[in-house]
Design an enzyme around this catalytic site. Structure first.
Site, PDB file in Angstrom:
ATOM      1  N   HIS B 165     -46.877   5.922  18.038  1.00  0.00           N
ATOM      2  CA  HIS B 165     -47.944   6.781  17.506  1.00  0.00           C
ATOM      3  C   HIS B 165     -47.502   7.628  16.327  1.00  0.00           C
ATOM      4  O   HIS B 165     -48.334   8.138  15.591  1.00  0.00           O
ATOM      5  CB  HIS B 165     -48.388   7.792  18.569  1.00  0.00           C
ATOM      6  N   ASP B 282     -42.711  12.085  15.163  1.00  0.00           N
ATOM      7  CA  ASP B 282     -41.682  12.583  16.081  1.00  0.00           C
ATOM      8  C   ASP B 282     -40.420  13.007  15.344  1.00  0.00           C
ATOM      9  O   ASP B 282     -39.510  13.558  15.963  1.00  0.00           O
ATOM     10  CB  ASP B 282     -41.323  11.490  17.104  1.00  0.00           C
TER      11      ASP B 282
END
Lengths: 484, 484
Positions: B165, B282
C-alpha cells in the site's frame, strides 16, 4: 640490476624511512638507486637526511639520497613513489578524541575522523605524479589504504599498489600457537583491515586444528594474563609517565606489544567461532562496536590490561613509544660515531615495498599481500573496489588471485558494510555534503540520540585542525532552507 | 472478457477479502470468475464464505466462490494466486514485543522478528503452485514483500508480483499540501518500504515548490497538533479502553489515522532536507534508529500524540481497531438482511490486485507500482534483487521502468544497507545459522552490550510461538565447540 629513483612522501617518519634504506641496501638488484625523501617537517626530514647517507656508507652501498620540502622535486622523474604521509599527527588525533569524548563517546572519533585530509593529499600526490612521473608506480603505504586506493584507482590511470602491515598478524598467530611461520602457507583475502584466514597450512596440512587445540588448552590462561602492568587511570597525562618508565623504553615497548597482541584475543576467537575463519591483523580491532564501549569491555574482548591499541591508556603509550623512538633516532643522527648498522640492523626486508620494486624491475618474483582493484577476484564485489588479496609480482606486473570465495556470512556481516562505509566516505569527500558526515555520526553505534550527533559534529567542525574540512563540508541547500 | 480462477491464501482477513470481492465485481472483464478463499482459521474463513456470495448476489454478479482449509484445493488450476497471509498475528506480535522490551528495548523486535515463518509459508505456497498451477501468477500481498519476493523469484520460475500500500502515501501528501491527487503524476522507486519521490508533477509542473511552501508555512503548526487525544499510559492494557471508546469505532479510527499521518512528519521532512527527495509511505516509518528510542522521541519525529504507528500506545489501538472492524464484519455475516453493497461499497478498485489481473488477462493496460526483480532498472543493485518501481502492465506482462537514478546519498545511506539487511535475512533463513540472528540483534542500534544481545536472543528463542524457529536456527559447529 636496475637503478631507480624512489620518491618517499612523508619521509619524516624516520623509523619507516631508515627501514626503507636498510631494505634497499640489502637488495643488490637496486644498487645505484636514488632515494628522494620529502616531508613538510624540516626538522624530522633533516634526521633522515643525515642518517640515510651515513647508513649507506657504513653498509658500503652506492645509493644516493636527497631530501626536499618540495613534493614536485621528490616526484620528478621518479620510477617509484611511496606515500606514507599522515596529515594529522598522533598528538592532534588524541586532542580530537578528547573533544569528541566529551559528547559521550568512549575514546574514538564518533564517525568524524580526519580521512578528508589524507584523501586530499593522496589525490594531490597522484595528480602531481600524472604530470611529473606518469610511468611511475605509486606504493601507497599510509591510511586509509582501502578508501584512498579505491579513490585514486578510480580517478587516475596511474599504477597503484596499497600496502599494510596487518597480514603479518598470521605470523603472530603462528608463534602464539607454537608453529614456525616459515613452515606455513596461508591466504587472508578481504578488504584492508578486514581480512580473513581462508587458507592456513602448516607443513602441508590444515593448521586450524592446531589453533583449535590452542584455544581449548591455552586460550583461557592467555586471556586472563595481565602480566605487563596496570595501565594508568583514565585522564592521566601521558607526559606524567614516571621518569623511570620513560627511561626504560623496553617497558613501554613491552606494554605496547601487549596491547597489540589481539590476534588471538576473545574478539578474534569469537569471530572465528561465528564465521569459521580467523580475522587477521587489524581485523579483530574493528570487528564490531560492542568491543569498544568502554575500557572494561575492551579488556574483555581485546585482552587485559590494555584493552587493545585503541583505549585511552594504550594509545597514549603507543604515541609515547613513537616519541621515544624518534628521540633515539634523532640522537643517532647527532652522533657521527654511532654504529648505524647495529642500531638499524641489516636483516632482509620485512616490509614489502622494496621487494615489490625488486620484483617489478628485476623480475625477482615474489608473493605479496596487496591492495588493488578487485577486477573479479573477490566474488560479489564490484571491479573498481580495492581489495586486499595475495598477488604474484614480477616484471609483468601484479597478478592477483584468490582460492575460492569468502563465506557468505563474512561477506554479509563484515565485507559489504565496510564496502558501503567506504563508498559513503568517498561520496562525502567528493561532494562536500555535510549531511553525509552527519549520517556517519548517526551510524556510529555509540551515538544515542540525534541531538548528540548534531552536537558532536558541530563541535568537531570547530576544532582548529578541522578548519579546512569544516569549510569544505556544507549542508545541502534544502537543509539550509528548511527549519525543523 | 475472461473468467479466471483466483486463489486467496490468508483469506480470513475479511476486510481484505471483501475488498477483493468488491473489486472483482466492479471489473466487468472478469465476470464469471471463481474465487477460492483459503485460511487455516475456520471461523474467520466462514465469515468470508458467507459474505462473498451474498455480496455477489446483491451486486448482481455471476462470480462463484468456495472456501477451503486445504491450500492445495485453493491453488489447484488457479490462474492467479494472492497470498496475503501472516503466520504470526498481531496479538502474538504484541506479546513478543513485550518479552523483548524487558531486555531494554523500546517497543520493537530487537532484530528477532518472525520473518522466518512468513518466508517459509511463501516458499511453501510457491512450491505448491509449481505443481498445481505452474502457469499462474502469484500476487504476493503479505510482508515481508522485499525479502520474500526476492527469495521466491530467486528460487522459483513462477511469475511473481509483490504489492504494497505504501506508495498511496503520495496521495496523502497531495491532500495534505492541498493539491488534487488526480492531477498529479509521480514516480517513487526504491525497495519496498524504502521508496523516494523522484518525480512529483502537478498539472505539468514540479510540485516540490508547493511542498516547500507547505513546510515553511503550515509545517510547524501541523507538527505541534495534538488534537486527537492523549494516548494511554505505557503498560495500559488495550482491553481496558473504556467501553465508550470501544463503542465508538470512529474515535479509534480517527486516532489510528492520526498515528499513520507520518507522510509529512518531521522524520520525513528531515530526510527530505537531507536528500532532496521525500520518502513515501512506510519509508518515514523506518528511516533510522534515532526516531524510535522512546515515545517522546517518536512523538518528536513521527508526530504527536501517537509517535507514529509503532509505539506502545498506537500499535494496540491499531490492533483494537482491526478487532472492532472484524467484529462488525462478523455481525454483517450473521445478519441476512444486511445491505452489503452499502456496508462494503461499490467504488472502483483502490487496491492494485484486481486491476493488475484485468490488465494481464484483458489487456486493460494500466500503470502500477510493483515489486519485481530489478533487472537493471535501479542502477547499482543486482538484477536478482526485488525492487519497487513503476510498471506498465498489459497482456504482454509487466514492463518496469524508472526515469533517471536515485541520488547516490540515498543509495548509500538507505538502499544499500537495506539490501544487505535483506540478504542477511535470506542467508539466515536458508542456512539456519543462529550466529546470523545474533548478528542481527547486535546490529540493532538499541542494543547496548553483547551480553544484552545474547540475553534477548536466548529469551526470544524460548517464546512458545518461536519454537519451530528456535529448533531451526542452530549455532555453528565452531561456536558449540569453543567456549569463551
Amino acid at each position: 640490476m636496475t637503478s631507480i629513483k624512489l620518491g618517499v612522501i612523508g619521509a619524516g617518519s624516520a623509523t619507516f624511512s631508515m627501514g626503507l634504506v636498510k631494505d634497499i641496501c640489502v637488495t643488490k638488484g637496486l644498487s645505484g638507486s636514488h632515494i628522494s625523501f620529502m616531508d613538510i617537517d624540516e626538522e624530522r626530514l633533516d634526521v633522515v637526511g643525515k642518517l640515510a647517507p651515513r647508513y649507506g656508507d657504513q653498509f658500503g652501498s652506492d645509493l644516493t639520497f636527497d631530501t626536499t620540502l618540495n613534493r614536485k622535486d621528490c616526484l620528478m622523474d621518479a620510477d617509484f613513489v611511496i606515500n606514507t604521509a599522515a596529515v594529522i599527527g598522533h598528538q592532534t588525533q588524541m586532542k580530537i578524541i578528547d573533544v569528541i569524548s566529551k559528547h559521550g563517546y568512549y575514546y574514538g572519533r564518533a564517525g568524524v575522523g580526519s580521512a578528508y585530509y589524507n584523501l586530499k593529499l593522496m589525490m594531490d600526490v597522484v595528480r602531481d605524479m600524472e604530470k611529473l612521473c606518469p610511468e611511475a608506480w605509486l606504493i601507497q603505504s599510509g591510511n586509509p589504504v582501502f578508501d584512498g586506493c579505491t579513490l585514486m584507482t578510480r580517478e587516475s590511470e596511474m599504477k597503484i599498489i596499497g600496502l599494510c602491515h596487518g597480514h603479518y598478524g598470521v605470523h603472530k598467530v603462528c608463534r602464539q600457537i607454537g608453529i614456525d611461520p616459515e613452515q606455513v602457507t596461508w591466504q587472508a583475502p578481504g578488504l584492508n583491515h578486514n581480512i580473513w584466514l581462508t587458507h592456513f597450512i602448516y607443513k602441508g596440512e590444515d593448521a586450524y586444528p592446531i589453533l583449535d587445540e590452542w584455544i581449548r588448552t591455552k586460550g583461557p590462561e592467555f586471556w586472563k594474563d595481565e602480566s605487563v602492568t596496570t595501565p594508568p587511570e583514565k585522564g592521566k597525562d601521558v607526559t606524567t609517565i614516571p621518569a623511570s618508565e620513560e627511561a626504560d623504553p623496553d617497558f613501554v615497548a613491552a606494554a605496547q606489544r601487549k596491547a597489540w597482541d589481539i590476534d588471538l584475543s576473545p574478539a578474534a576467537v569469537n569471530a572465528y567461532r561465528m564465521y569459521g575463519l580467523l580475522p587477521i591483523g587489524d581485523t579483530p580491532r574493528r570487528l564490531s562496536w560492542w568491543e569498544h564501549t568502554d575500557l572494561a569491555t575492551k579488556q574483555r574482548w581485546l585482552n587485559k590490561p590494555w584493552g587493545g591499541q585503541d583505549s585511552h591508556v594504550s594509545h597514549p603509550y603507543y604515541v609515547r613509544r613513537l616519541e621515544i623512538r624518534l628521540a633515539e633516532i634523532a640522537r643517532l643522527a647527532k652522533d657521527p660515531k654511532a654504529d648505524l648498522l647495529k642500531a638499524i640492523g641489516t636483516s632482509k626486508p620485512h616490509e614489502q615495498q622494496i621487494p615489490i620494486i625488486d620484483a617489478l624491475v628485476n623480475d625477482n618474483e615474489g608473493r605479496f599481500q596487496v591492495n588493488v582493484p578487485n577486477n573479479g577476484v573477490i566474488k560479489g564485489l564490484p571491479d573498481d573496489v580495492v581489495v586486499e588479496v595475495p598477488a604474484v609480482i614480477n616484471k609483468m606486473g601484479v597478478q592477483t588471485y584468490m582460492a575460492g570465495e569468502l563465506p557468505r556470512s563474512i561477506m554479509l556481516n563484515m565485507i559489504y558494510p565496510d564496502w558501503i562505509r567506504m563508498e559513503r566516505t568517498l561520496h562525502a569527500f567528493k561532494t562536500g555534503d555535510r549531511a553525509m558526515l552527519l549520517w556517519n555520526v548517526l551510524d556510529t553505534h555509540q551515538t544515542q540520540t540525534y541531538d548528540q550527533a548534531i552536537g558532536v559534529l558541530e563541535e568537531a567542525m570547530k576544532i582548529p585542525e578541522y578548519k579546512e574540512m569544516a569549510e569544505y563540508y556544507k549542508w545541502p541547500e534544502k537543509w539550509r532552507s528548511i527549519k525543523l
